[in-house]
Design a protein around this motif. Structure first.
Motif, PDB file in Angstrom:
ATOM      1  N   VAL A   1       0.913  -1.245   0.029  1.00  0.00           N
ATOM      2  CA  VAL A   1       0.062   0.077  -0.022  1.00  0.00           C
ATOM      3  C   VAL A   1       0.745   1.245   0.043  1.00  0.00           C
ATOM      4  CG1 VAL A   1      -1.658   1.327   1.418  1.00  0.00           C
ATOM      5  CG2 VAL A   1      -1.964  -1.091   1.045  1.00  0.00           C
ATOM      6  N   THR A   2       2.135   1.225   0.813  1.00  0.00           N
ATOM      7  CA  THR A   2       2.907   2.380   0.925  1.00  0.00           C
ATOM      8  C   THR A   2       3.483   2.724  -0.393  1.00  0.00           C
ATOM      9  OG1 THR A   2       3.358   1.856   3.031  1.00  0.00           O
ATOM     10  CG2 THR A   2       4.780   3.090   1.917  1.00  0.00           C
ATOM     11  N   ASP A   3       3.813   1.722  -1.309  1.00  0.00           N
ATOM     12  CA  ASP A   3       4.593   1.817  -2.492  1.00  0.00           C
ATOM     13  C   ASP A   3       3.613   2.268  -3.611  1.00  0.00           C
ATOM     14  OD1 ASP A   3       7.321   1.455  -1.578  1.00  0.00           O
ATOM     15  OD2 ASP A   3       6.965  -0.735  -2.158  1.00  0.00           O
ATOM     16  N   TYR A   4       2.299   1.911  -3.416  1.00  0.00           N
ATOM     17  CA  TYR A   4       1.316   2.042  -4.366  1.00  0.00           C
ATOM     18  C   TYR A   4       0.789   3.670  -4.269  1.00  0.00           C
ATOM     19  CZ  TYR A   4      -3.179   2.276  -6.593  1.00  0.00           C
ATOM     20  OH  TYR A   4      -4.059   2.527  -7.510  1.00  0.00           O
ATOM     21  N   ILE A   5       0.895   4.240  -2.881  1.00  0.00           N
ATOM     22  CA  ILE A   5       0.554   5.602  -2.764  1.00  0.00           C
ATOM     23  C   ILE A   5       1.737   6.406  -3.172  1.00  0.00           C
ATOM     24  CG2 ILE A   5      -0.025   7.280  -0.939  1.00  0.00           C
ATOM     25  CD1 ILE A   5      -1.541   5.027   0.677  1.00  0.00           C
ATOM     26  N   LYS A   6       2.888   5.996  -2.761  1.00  0.00           N
ATOM     27  CA  LYS A   6       3.918   6.664  -3.394  1.00  0.00           C
ATOM     28  C   LYS A   6       4.046   7.055  -4.753  1.00  0.00           C
ATOM     29  CE  LYS A   6       7.291   5.668   0.390  1.00  0.00           C
ATOM     30  NZ  LYS A   6       8.599   5.042   0.707  1.00  0.00           N
ATOM     31  N   ASP A   7       3.747   5.941  -5.425  1.00  0.00           N
ATOM     32  CA  ASP A   7       3.588   5.888  -6.924  1.00  0.00           C
ATOM     33  C   ASP A   7       2.673   6.857  -7.441  1.00  0.00           C
ATOM     34  OD1 ASP A   7       5.716   4.273  -7.059  1.00  0.00           O
ATOM     35  OD2 ASP A   7       4.518   2.459  -7.773  1.00  0.00           O
ATOM     36  N   LEU A   8       1.419   6.885  -6.710  1.00  0.00           N
ATOM     37  CA  LEU A   8       0.533   7.809  -7.110  1.00  0.00           C
ATOM     38  C   LEU A   8       0.762   9.184  -7.009  1.00  0.00           C
ATOM     39  CD1 LEU A   8      -2.880   6.105  -5.627  1.00  0.00           C
ATOM     40  CD2 LEU A   8      -2.309   6.139  -7.795  1.00  0.00           C
ATOM     41  N   VAL A   9       1.533   9.641  -5.730  1.00  0.00           N
ATOM     42  CA  VAL A   9       1.851  10.865  -5.673  1.00  0.00           C
ATOM     43  C   VAL A   9       2.868  11.424  -6.459  1.00  0.00           C
ATOM     44  CG1 VAL A   9       2.896  12.255  -3.652  1.00  0.00           C
ATOM     45  CG2 VAL A   9       1.031  10.780  -3.003  1.00  0.00           C
ATOM     46  N   ALA A  10       3.801  10.345  -6.810  1.00  0.00           N
ATOM     47  CA  ALA A  10       4.995  10.705  -7.854  1.00  0.00           C
ATOM     48  C   ALA A  10       4.468  11.048  -9.222  1.00  0.00           C
ATOM     49  CB  ALA A  10       5.987   9.506  -7.859  1.00  0.00           C
ATOM     50  N   ALA A  11       3.565  10.164  -9.366  1.00  0.00           N
ATOM     51  CA  ALA A  11       2.859  10.495 -10.955  1.00  0.00           C
ATOM     52  C   ALA A  11       1.894  11.649 -10.813  1.00  0.00           C
ATOM     53  CB  ALA A  11       1.941   9.310 -11.255  1.00  0.00           C
ATOM     54  N   ASP A  12       1.420  12.057  -9.815  1.00  0.00           N
ATOM     55  CA  ASP A  12       0.568  13.423  -9.571  1.00  0.00           C
ATOM     56  C   ASP A  12       1.444  14.544  -9.752  1.00  0.00           C
ATOM     57  OD1 ASP A  12      -1.931  14.564  -9.360  1.00  0.00           O
ATOM     58  OD2 ASP A  12      -1.206  15.210  -7.398  1.00  0.00           O
ATOM     59  N   MET A  13       2.637  14.485  -8.891  1.00  0.00           N
ATOM     60  CA  MET A  13       3.535  15.584  -9.064  1.00  0.00           C
ATOM     61  C   MET A  13       4.278  15.866 -10.485  1.00  0.00           C
ATOM     62  SD  MET A  13       5.597  15.132  -5.246  1.00  0.00           S
ATOM     63  CE  MET A  13       6.743  16.422  -5.834  1.00  0.00           C
ATOM     64  N   GLN A  14       4.439  14.635 -11.291  1.00  0.00           N
ATOM     65  CA  GLN A  14       5.001  14.809 -12.420  1.00  0.00           C
ATOM     66  C   GLN A  14       3.865  15.380 -13.554  1.00  0.00           C
ATOM     67  OE1 GLN A  14       6.368  10.981 -13.695  1.00  0.00           O
ATOM     68  NE2 GLN A  14       8.312  11.102 -12.403  1.00  0.00           N
ATOM     69  N   ALA A  15       2.631  15.442 -13.263  1.00  0.00           N
ATOM     70  CA  ALA A  15       1.634  15.640 -14.136  1.00  0.00           C
ATOM     71  C   ALA A  15       1.654  17.117 -14.131  1.00  0.00           C
ATOM     72  CB  ALA A  15       0.347  15.230 -13.649  1.00  0.00           C
TER      73      ALA A  15
ATOM     74  N   PRO B   1       6.509  22.618 -13.421  1.00  0.00           N
ATOM     75  CA  PRO B   1       7.368  23.046 -12.056  1.00  0.00           C
ATOM     76  C   PRO B   1       6.654  24.472 -11.717  1.00  0.00           C
ATOM     77  CG  PRO B   1       8.866  22.483 -14.027  1.00  0.00           C
ATOM     78  CD  PRO B   1       7.464  22.494 -14.424  1.00  0.00           C
ATOM     79  N   GLU B   2       5.959  25.131 -12.438  1.00  0.00           N
ATOM     80  CA  GLU B   2       5.447  26.450 -11.950  1.00  0.00           C
ATOM     81  C   GLU B   2       4.293  26.070 -11.023  1.00  0.00           C
ATOM     82  OE1 GLU B   2       6.503  25.695 -15.152  1.00  0.00           O
ATOM     83  OE2 GLU B   2       8.020  27.128 -15.518  1.00  0.00           O
ATOM     84  N   SER B   3       3.485  25.137 -11.647  1.00  0.00           N
ATOM     85  CA  SER B   3       2.379  24.997 -10.689  1.00  0.00           C
ATOM     86  C   SER B   3       2.627  24.329  -9.454  1.00  0.00           C
ATOM     87  CB  SER B   3       1.305  23.849 -11.424  1.00  0.00           C
ATOM     88  OG  SER B   3       1.829  22.746 -11.637  1.00  0.00           O
ATOM     89  N   ARG B   4       3.659  23.373  -9.313  1.00  0.00           N
ATOM     90  CA  ARG B   4       4.221  23.023  -7.881  1.00  0.00           C
ATOM     91  C   ARG B   4       4.891  23.837  -7.175  1.00  0.00           C
ATOM     92  NH1 ARG B   4       6.043  19.097 -11.422  1.00  0.00           N
ATOM     93  NH2 ARG B   4       8.019  19.546 -11.075  1.00  0.00           N
ATOM     94  N   ALA B   5       5.535  24.817  -7.811  1.00  0.00           N
ATOM     95  CA  ALA B   5       6.015  26.048  -6.964  1.00  0.00           C
ATOM     96  C   ALA B   5       5.009  26.986  -6.403  1.00  0.00           C
ATOM     97  CB  ALA B   5       7.233  26.880  -7.952  1.00  0.00           C
ATOM     98  N   ALA B   6       4.103  27.092  -7.216  1.00  0.00           N
ATOM     99  CA  ALA B   6       2.865  27.890  -6.652  1.00  0.00           C
ATOM    100  C   ALA B   6       2.172  27.566  -5.593  1.00  0.00           C
ATOM    101  CB  ALA B   6       1.987  28.295  -8.145  1.00  0.00           C
ATOM    102  N   ALA B   7       1.930  26.092  -5.771  1.00  0.00           N
ATOM    103  CA  ALA B   7       1.299  25.232  -4.693  1.00  0.00           C
ATOM    104  C   ALA B   7       2.073  25.561  -3.303  1.00  0.00           C
ATOM    105  CB  ALA B   7       1.078  23.775  -5.167  1.00  0.00           C
TER     106      ALA B   7
END
Length: 87
Positions: free
Chosen positions: A27-41, A44-50
């Motif tokens: 479950v931990t690795d699955y959630i980490k993968d989801l978060v990583a994919a979401d961050m890549q989507a 950089p500007e939108s992540r910095a703004a967040a």
């Protein structure tokens, strides 16, 4: 890295565990993968703004402190001995 606790109903947790296991993940690795994919989507500007939205108050407090008292350690840096040149 900080720990993340997600509270969920036991049946939801069981379903999530089964879903992750069907992909060969914990479950931990699955959630980490989801978060990583979401961050890549995002860009950089939108992540910095967040990040800025989340930390604006702390940054404003720090800027106010610097305006009042100066940059911490600046006196040390300004009065540090100069390096001796080998020339």
């Amino acid at each position: 890295m900080a720990n993340l606790t997600i509270r969920m109903e036991p049946d939801e947790k069981q379903q999530l565990s089964a879903w992750a296991a069907s992909r060969g993940l914990t479950v931990t690795d699955y959630i980490k993968d989801l978060v990583a994919a979401d961050m890549q989507a995002g860009s950089p500007e939108s992540r910095a703004a967040a990040w800025l939205r989340e930390n604006r108050s702390a940054l404003e407090d720090e800027a106010e402190c610097i305006a009042r008292t100066g940059i911490p350690g600046a006196a040390l840096a300004l009065h540090a001995p100069r390096p001796v040149s080998d020339g």
